[in-house]
Enzyme design. Structure first.
Site, PDB file in Angstrom:
ATOM      1  N   ASP A 135       0.913  -1.178   0.379  1.00 22.43           N
ATOM      2  CA  ASP A 135      -0.112  -0.129   0.043  1.00 22.43           C
ATOM      3  C   ASP A 135       0.817   1.249   0.159  1.00 22.43           C
ATOM      4  O   ASP A 135       1.432   1.146   0.938  1.00 22.43           O
ATOM      5  CB  ASP A 135      -0.999  -0.192   1.088  1.00 22.43           C
ATOM      6  CG  ASP A 135      -1.797  -1.226   1.189  1.00 22.43           C
ATOM      7  OD1 ASP A 135      -2.044  -1.769   0.357  1.00 22.43           O
ATOM      8  OD2 ASP A 135      -1.894  -1.807   2.385  1.00 22.43           O
ATOM      9  N   ASP A 172       0.940   7.669   8.307  1.00 25.22           N
ATOM     10  CA  ASP A 172       1.035   6.308   8.525  1.00 25.22           C
ATOM     11  C   ASP A 172       2.742   6.489   9.034  1.00 25.22           C
ATOM     12  O   ASP A 172       2.537   5.544  10.085  1.00 25.22           O
ATOM     13  CB  ASP A 172       1.213   5.726   7.375  1.00 25.22           C
ATOM     14  CG  ASP A 172      -0.167   5.238   6.990  1.00 25.22           C
ATOM     15  OD1 ASP A 172      -0.868   4.171   7.552  1.00 25.22           O
ATOM     16  OD2 ASP A 172       0.080   4.988   5.377  1.00 25.22           O
ATOM     17  N   GLU A 175      -4.273  -7.204  12.402  1.00 23.61           N
ATOM     18  CA  GLU A 175      -5.655  -6.836  12.068  1.00 23.61           C
ATOM     19  C   GLU A 175      -6.781  -7.880  12.160  1.00 23.61           C
ATOM     20  O   GLU A 175      -8.026  -8.053  12.858  1.00 23.61           O
ATOM     21  CB  GLU A 175      -6.043  -6.929  10.417  1.00 23.61           C
ATOM     22  CG  GLU A 175      -5.309  -5.370  10.018  1.00 23.61           C
ATOM     23  CD  GLU A 175      -4.560  -4.945   8.903  1.00 23.61           C
ATOM     24  OE1 GLU A 175      -5.433  -3.855   8.252  1.00 23.61           O
ATOM     25  OE2 GLU A 175      -5.259  -6.308   8.037  1.00 23.61           O
TER      26      GLU A 175
END
Length: 331
Positions: free
Chosen positions: A59, A65, A273
């Site tokens: 990504d 970030d 996640e």
């Protein structure tokens, strides 16, 4: 009740508690406050936009970030409670000097949904916490990170939306805290979160419909065109896992990011996640699966391993699992 007071109260329930776990969670709380502040000022402080690199998932990395990753790493490292870390933004495990190593390991996505940053859409941070397996004198290794989801001692996420909220899951349940900007403290606003047994919302990226496997295609069709007398489900999809799962926790329904013909192993990462969100959903009374297997039972082989995800209200997840089972049986 503030989050700090809540953590102290939790600690007091265990006579053997040393306070180390409370210090660790307080450090995460501090990181979330800092990131929340920067997210609020992103447009003014020129923190929108691309950093010019890619992360481990391929990504495009945004400026926030990078900042969020540095904040998480530095805050956790200086807490002296963490032995080793895994971050979405780092190819290798994040090491900690031996004299600063503690008894916990943490995996985290410092800023989930960052493709939404520039559009001012809700984003979040996700983390899972385990006890290390190695002896302190030997130093922590990647093996400390590669534990299954059931071994987590806690998991949580922080949602940066219209308000900033932390949701924390322990063995005994899930609680939500909202940041009061005037106090600079997280206040308990959602005690004992329990996901409804069945919902009326499904959440999936329909842009991938051409790649879906048959069970997912059939399930989504059933939700859009139910039997006569039943109401169709509503579609809600933000594109930020924290936002979509948070809504699912509160309102019920199902969140799907399944493996498909384009990405057979799924796209969401197991350690930072899938595991934390699966743990939170289960502790709130929901279910978390990849269609064939419980998510927390996955045995990871590498720190950036991926999996398909189906989680939410237990009756909704059961329906998808049954479709997987029935179609597989008839093949």
């Amino acid at each position: 009740m503030t989050l700090t007071r809540f953590l102290v109260k939790q600690q007091q329930q265990y006579k053997e508690a040393s306070g180390d776990f409370t210090i660790l969670l307080t450090s995460i709380q501090t990181a979330c406050k800092f990131i929340s502040s920067k997210v609020r000022k992103a447009g003014i402080a020129n923190l929108y936009g691309i950093h010019g690199t890619e992360n481990t998932s391929g990504d495009t990395v945004k400026k926030l970030d990078v900042l969020s990753n540095e904040v998480f790493i530095n805050t956790l490292r200086e807490s002296h409670q963490v032995a080793i870390m895994a971050s979405e933004e780092d190819e290798e495990a994040v090491q900690v000097d031996l004299d600063k190593q503690g008894k916990y390991v943490v995996s985290f996505d410092p800023l989930d949904g960052s493709s939404n940053i520039d559009a001012n859409v809700s984003i979040g941070s996700i983390w899972g916490i385990w006890k290390r397996k190695s002896e302190h004198k030997d130093g922590a290794t990647v093996a400390d990170l590669l534990q299954n989801g059931d071994a987590q001692v806690a998991a949580g996420y922080c949602l940066y939306g219209s308000s900033t909220q932390i949701v924390l899951a322990f063995e005994d349940g899930v609680n939500g805290f909202t940041l009061d900007p005037s106090l600079g403290e997280f206040i308990l606003t959602h005690p004992n979160i329990r996901i409804p047994k069945k919902g009326a919302i499904y959440s999936i990226n329909e842009g991938n419909a051409q790649y879906w496997e048959e069970p997912i295609t059939k399930y989504v069709h059933n939700k859009k065109f139910p039997e006569e007398g039943k109401k169709p489900y509503s579609l809600r999809y933000v594109g930020s896992m924290v936002a979509d799962v948070h809504r699912t926790l509160l309102y019920g329904g199902i969140f799907l990011y399944p493996g498909d013909k384009k990405s057979p192993n799924g796209k969401l990462r197991v350690l930072y996640e899938v595991y934390p969100m699966g743990y939170i959903v289960e502790k709130a009374g929901g279910k978390a699966s990849n269609g064939n297997k419980r998510l927390l039972d996955i045995e990871p082989k590498k720190i950036h391993e991926r999996s398909g995800v189906i989680m939410g209200s237990p009756e909704d997840v059961d329906e998808v699992e049954k479709l997987h089972h029935d179609i597989k049986k008839n093949q």
